[in-house]
Design an enzyme around this catalytic site. Sequence first.
Site, PDB file in Angstrom:
ATOM      1  N   GLU A 407      -6.299  -0.548   1.843  1.00  0.00           N
ATOM      2  CA  GLU A 407      -5.063   0.234   1.822  1.00  0.00           C
ATOM      3  C   GLU A 407      -5.140   1.452   0.918  1.00  0.00           C
ATOM      4  OE1 GLU A 407      -4.059  -3.676   3.554  1.00  0.00           O
ATOM      5  OE2 GLU A 407      -5.205  -3.051   1.777  1.00  0.00           O
ATOM      6  N   GLN A 429      -0.269  -2.903   7.777  1.00  0.00           N
ATOM      7  CA  GLN A 429      -0.123  -3.978   8.760  1.00  0.00           C
ATOM      8  C   GLN A 429       1.167  -4.753   8.507  1.00  0.00           C
ATOM      9  OE1 GLN A 429      -3.155  -7.293   9.185  1.00  0.00           O
ATOM     10  NE2 GLN A 429      -3.770  -5.878  10.816  1.00  0.00           N
ATOM     11  N   PHE A 430       1.473  -4.970   7.242  1.00  0.00           N
ATOM     12  CA  PHE A 430       2.750  -5.504   6.785  1.00  0.00           C
ATOM     13  C   PHE A 430       3.120  -4.738   5.521  1.00  0.00           C
ATOM     14  CE2 PHE A 430       0.886  -8.877   9.259  1.00  0.00           C
ATOM     15  CZ  PHE A 430       1.948  -9.401   9.984  1.00  0.00           C
ATOM     16  N   ALA A 431       4.416  -4.518   5.323  1.00  0.00           N
ATOM     17  CA  ALA A 431       4.853  -3.757   4.150  1.00  0.00           C
ATOM     18  C   ALA A 431       4.397  -4.423   2.861  1.00  0.00           C
ATOM     19  CB  ALA A 431       6.377  -3.620   4.148  1.00  0.00           C
ATOM     20  N   ASP A 432       4.267  -5.744   2.864  1.00  0.00           N
ATOM     21  CA  ASP A 432       3.818  -6.470   1.683  1.00  0.00           C
ATOM     22  C   ASP A 432       2.461  -5.954   1.201  1.00  0.00           C
ATOM     23  OD1 ASP A 432       5.609  -9.322   2.216  1.00  0.00           O
ATOM     24  OD2 ASP A 432       5.078  -8.082   3.933  1.00  0.00           O
ATOM     25  N   PHE A 433       1.599  -5.554   2.150  1.00  0.00           N
ATOM     26  CA  PHE A 433       0.233  -5.165   1.791  1.00  0.00           C
ATOM     27  C   PHE A 433       0.160  -3.813   1.103  1.00  0.00           C
ATOM     28  CE2 PHE A 433      -1.475  -7.786   5.640  1.00  0.00           C
ATOM     29  CZ  PHE A 433      -1.059  -8.955   5.019  1.00  0.00           C
ATOM     30  N   HIS A 474       4.413 -11.833   3.968  1.00  0.00           N
ATOM     31  CA  HIS A 474       4.590 -11.049   5.193  1.00  0.00           C
ATOM     32  C   HIS A 474       6.066 -10.781   5.485  1.00  0.00           C
ATOM     33  CE1 HIS A 474       0.595 -12.851   5.660  1.00  0.00           C
ATOM     34  NE2 HIS A 474       0.301 -11.865   6.489  1.00  0.00           N
TER      35      HIS A 474
END
Length: 668
Positions: A407, A429-433, A474
């Site tokens: 990222e 891919q997910f906002a968490d990442f 996620h």
Amino acid sequence: MSTTVAITNLMNYKTKDLDETTLRQLYKNMLKPRLIEEKMLILLRQGKISKWFSGIGQEAISVGVTMALQSSEYILPMHRNLGVFTTREIPLFRLFCQWQGKASGFTKGRDRSFHFGTQEYNIVGMISHLGPQLGVADGIALASKLKNKNQVTAVFTGEGGTSEGDFHEALNVASVWQLPVMFCVENNGYGLSTPTNEQYYCKDIADRGLGYGMESHIIDGNNIIEVFSKVNALAESIRKNPRPVLLEFKTFRMRGHEEASGTKYVPQELMDEWAAKDPIENYRSYLKSESLLTDEQDEAFHAEIKAEIDAALDAANAEEKINPIETNELSDVYKDFDYQNFDELKNTQELRFIDAISEGLKQSMEQHDDLVIMGQDIAEYGGVFKITEGFVEKFGKDRVRNTPICESAIVEAGMGLSIAGIKSVVEMQFADFVSSGFNPIVNYLAKSHYRWSQNADVVVRMPCGAGVAAGPFHSQTNEAWFTKTPGLKVVYPAFPKDAKGLLVTAINDPNPVLFFEHKALYRSIRQEVPTNYYSIPLGEAALLKEGADVTIITYGAGVHWALETLENNPNIQADLIDLRSLQPLDTNAIYNSVKKTGRAIILQEDSMFGGIASDISALIMEHCFEYLDAPVKRVASMETPIPFINQLEEQYLAKSKFESALQELLNY
């Protein structure tokens, strides 16, 4: 003298392919930063500058690399690379103003030392976090490759910086994409006071090139001829055959990390050994021994450079101190955006939320024929949510780029593309990442325009939110991480039509935008959406319902929770405000409604403390207090990570609490 001669022989200056003018220019270009530094050390002791990071002993690397590159090729230096700036012939007056925090510097007093860039000289300066510039170099090199420019990008770091994750990510991306980047590692023995044997365990940093399938070289960083000749040959080769190369320059730092640090931690015999390898003294002796430099020429070089330094210092000293003007500071946080409205046409089709985003992205790719999308699994696979399905066939893999799991490097590459004039969309891919790419977003993208007028034309797409039983890693809706960071814009639509129009505007906006897309809305919400390319301005809330009882302020999934609550309670007459954009925030819509209703409730999916509802509540209290008939109410999810199983997730979410909180406010 005997020591100098012996070391000169050890350096083995092979100059047969270089003309006399070049040989003397190499010397003069090294001499200039050395004389500037000697002057700066005097000024530092006199208290006329605040800090200094010395590159004494390392001049051959900066000068040799810069002279080997074409002036149109980008260099990303560090704080010991004064020779890059002087070899690119930046006026000393501007450099001195930069170091004194004067208006004629490059950052208008907003940053110091070498924390700046300049498009005029194709230099992109560092930030204190060191690593991000490596990925930025990837982005600049990618732009060069996409535009078939046949150019090289050179980026510097120290051996200490190679321990950062950004180093690995940047080299890995450059290798996978075969980008024309020279990664220049100045191995000067110490990261501040930590010696190399406590920093890495391999024999040479160049050995790491093997792990990336990357060509690497070890160069004597104190031998100006070796530096210039090898880098020049490599640059010519890379222009013809684009690829990354890892260069380890063996050198030594003769001063402290910065002057206050001193060098007591360095054994004296090591200092003596490297003092005898001084790149300037040895090269001067060589030139004189070969009758390529006379004493008169040397004295003339010294006199000319010292006169230039003195004149530039006098001019910088004479410039007035910066006069703080608040409006100037605020207006430079973002690049001006001349919003262009693209009208909605009559033709519509019913689209799911996810399809509207895909269509907005696709039409933006058509509108901007060099727009690049980057993310994990977004090419042939179409992304984990299939938003970019079919994009590769339509736009090609140059513009729809699968990335490694990195990222930070991909955000940084987006910054590099922007520096080179190309828009990009980065998909998390997910906002968490995004936490793995947090540093370049909040410290590079957000601050660059304020610091040195370089915008970050990057949209980061953020699939977010709970309600899909995806668990703690996620399901976060982490917009509050970014709404408090000046320089970022944050968009959070709740409907397909808004999602498409706002995404178009976010991509058109030359500033960095975090674009939140709630996963639970992707396939559950449908709406008639104009089929054409249209835009919706950022910072304008939507008034979905009107009533005099209460103002409901929310966004994202919260909008649909509020709508459901009002449908179940038809007796409640509310103004329902869908913010749509959190930064910029439509405060006028909020204030006008609250002044009308006298009550306000703010609903967010994020947990309470530190969320945007707290700031909106404070704004209402400050600007609408005399109109209120009740305290401002905030409703948010539990102060826990987001649980997986649906019974716990439903308990966690603010949705289950909203109706009772609304009734409580109305009954106050």
